[in-house]
Design a protein around this motif. Structure first.
Motif, mmCIF file in Angstrom:
data_model
loop_
_atom_site.group_PDB
_atom_site.id
_atom_site.type_symbol
_atom_site.label_atom_id
_atom_site.label_comp_id
_atom_site.label_asym_id
_atom_site.label_seq_id
_atom_site.Cartn_x
_atom_site.Cartn_y
_atom_site.Cartn_z
ATOM 1 N N TYR A 27 0.815 -1.208 0.000
ATOM 2 C CA TYR A 27 0.000 0.000 0.000
ATOM 3 C C TYR A 27 0.846 1.255 0.000
ATOM 4 O O TYR A 27 2.024 1.213 0.300
ATOM 5 N N TYR A 29 -1.231 4.389 0.961
ATOM 6 C CA TYR A 29 -2.039 5.181 1.893
ATOM 7 C C TYR A 29 -2.987 4.252 2.620
ATOM 8 O O TYR A 29 -3.545 3.323 2.037
ATOM 9 N N LEU A 30 -3.194 4.534 3.906
ATOM 10 C CA LEU A 30 -3.972 3.626 4.747
ATOM 11 C C LEU A 30 -4.830 4.432 5.710
ATOM 12 O O LEU A 30 -4.463 5.541 6.123
ATOM 13 N N THR A 46 -5.760 8.425 9.517
ATOM 14 C CA THR A 46 -5.072 8.092 8.262
ATOM 15 C C THR A 46 -3.565 8.192 8.457
ATOM 16 O O THR A 46 -3.073 8.892 9.357
ATOM 17 N N ALA A 93 -8.353 0.145 5.826
ATOM 18 C CA ALA A 93 -8.472 0.263 4.375
ATOM 19 C C ALA A 93 -7.175 0.821 3.807
ATOM 20 O O ALA A 93 -6.500 1.615 4.465
ATOM 21 N N ALA A 94 -6.848 0.405 2.597
ATOM 22 C CA ALA A 94 -5.589 0.847 2.003
ATOM 23 C C ALA A 94 -5.726 0.997 0.495
ATOM 24 O O ALA A 94 -6.668 0.484 -0.121
ATOM 25 N N ASP A 95 -4.775 1.707 -0.077
ATOM 26 C CA ASP A 95 -4.772 1.907 -1.526
ATOM 27 C C ASP A 95 -3.382 2.325 -1.959
ATOM 28 O O ASP A 95 -2.565 2.768 -1.129
ATOM 29 N N LEU A 99 -3.871 9.305 -1.586
ATOM 30 C CA LEU A 99 -5.055 9.537 -0.748
ATOM 31 C C LEU A 99 -4.629 10.141 0.582
ATOM 32 O O LEU A 99 -5.099 9.734 1.643
ATOM 33 N N ARG A 107 -13.168 5.977 -1.448
ATOM 34 C CA ARG A 107 -11.922 6.178 -2.175
ATOM 35 C C ARG A 107 -10.930 5.021 -1.978
ATOM 36 O O ARG A 107 -9.989 4.899 -2.745
ATOM 37 N N TYR A 108 -11.124 4.221 -0.961
ATOM 38 C CA TYR A 108 -10.199 3.129 -0.667
ATOM 39 C C TYR A 108 -10.710 1.839 -1.290
ATOM 40 O O TYR A 108 -11.869 1.452 -1.088
ATOM 41 N N TRP A 111 -9.877 -3.493 1.596
ATOM 42 C CA TRP A 111 -10.393 -3.473 2.962
ATOM 43 C C TRP A 111 -10.112 -4.780 3.671
ATOM 44 O O TRP A 111 -10.125 -5.856 3.052
#
Length: 121
Positions: A27, A29-30, A46, A93-95, A99, A107-108, A111
């Protein structure tokens, strides 16, 4: 492939503390979210994979702290002075997209399954 998994949920008495863990890989961003009874899912805190973009929900500042281990593979949510209103399911949640301090759940893309926190009065 981003993988996310939470752990650490438990039942505690009001005034107690609990630390949740989010194990994530791949990831950038989390965020921690929570789903409390009668409310929509809301962002709790975040952080990014470099320890930046740190944000804690205004109403939780002073009680909740987000941090990471040195390898940035585990992100912690330390919860102090817990109240019955903190009861709910907590999600990580992460991406990989940018973010920074993003608080919108939609937006994520990745999960975890959620971990239950119950605070009794």
């Amino acid at each position: 492939q981003i993988q996310v998994a939470e752990s650490g949920g438990d039942s505690v008495e009001a005034g107690g503390s609990l630390t949740l863990s989010c194990h994530a890989s791949g990831y950038s961003y989390l965020a921690w979210f929570r789903q409390t009874p009668g409310k929509k899912r809301e962002a709790v805190a975040t952080i990014n994979a470099w320890g930046g973009c740190v944000h804690v929900r205004d109403s939780l500042k002073g009680r909740f702290i987000i941090s990471q281990d040195s390898a940035k593979t585990t992100t912690y949510l330390q919860m102090n002075s817990l109240e019955p209103d903190d009861t709910g399911t907590y999600y990580c949640a992460a991406d990989s997209r940018y973010l920074c301090t993003e608080t919108s759940a939609s937006r994520y893309r990745y999960w975890g399954q959620g971990t239950q926190v119950t605070v009794s009065s």
